[in-house]
Design an enzyme around this catalytic site. Sequence first.
Site, short mmCIF file in Angstrom:
data_model
loop_
_atom_site.label_atom_id
_atom_site.label_comp_id
_atom_site.label_asym_id
_atom_site.label_seq_id
_atom_site.Cartn_x
_atom_site.Cartn_y
_atom_site.Cartn_z
N SER A 145 0.87 -1.63 -0.15
CA SER A 145 0.18 0.38 0.20
C SER A 145 1.17 0.97 -0.05
CB SER A 145 -0.77 0.24 1.10
OG SER A 145 -1.24 1.31 1.28
N TYR A 158 -2.32 -0.91 9.67
CA TYR A 158 -1.77 -1.01 8.60
C TYR A 158 -0.76 -0.91 7.92
CZ TYR A 158 -4.55 -1.28 3.48
OH TYR A 158 -4.32 -1.88 2.25
#
Length: 256
Positions: A145, A158
């Site tokens: 990501s 995350y």
Amino acid sequence: MKDLFDLSGKVALIMGSSSGMGKAIAHILGLNGAKVIISSNDKTACEKVLAEFQAENINAIAIPCDVSQKEQIDFLVSETEKTFGNIDILVNCVGIAIAGSFLEIDAESFEKTMQINLQSAIYLTKKVIPKMQAKKDGAIIYLSSLSSVRGNKFLGLYGISKAGLAQLARNLAVEFGPDNIRVNAISPGVIDTEFAKPMTTNPEVMAKRVALTPLRRIGKVEEVAGVTLLLASKAGGFITGQNIIIDGGTTISDGN
């Protein structure tokens, strides 16, 4: 040159492929000749995608799997090998994001995020990589990501887990490169998926984000799928250990 993107005869397992980027990746790999395994924890969605792919004459099967359960991963790999043979291409698109500031991180959130986003990928890779070693061929791609390369105020946990995937790709690329196994990560920015809806449906947030993105838009799932095809095929045969950012230029913006 004509077969640079040809995956005929290859077996591709795509985790998290019943929707979003994972589905688009499974679709493009199948269209280019791979035998595709559709997998996520949503059995109904997996079966729906399978029907869509079969209508396009894509050679595919669907095997639902909750990656938090090791026995389900074991079953997934054994059933794949039984049906199609050894896995040539592994793509991991699984992920959850629990929002919150650093001081709000608790043990439950940490363990759940790390289990699903990182530990399951490690466990699955350990199941798959010995067969790749034996035949001296394999491609592994982790969906990391943009949060893995930037500081994050509310998606810090995350980002940490996804940064772990990018580092895993580098580690494995070094260790297993001599076995002709290529391992890479892809770090998408904001892509038009259900996963990104909390951001993409917020006009104020999106106005700021798009203004800081040189291409002045968010990404499409097929744009992530195209890079995955490159990394999985002969066309990407000399690429390994990389974390390829697909963000429309967000990370290189001058902020003006």
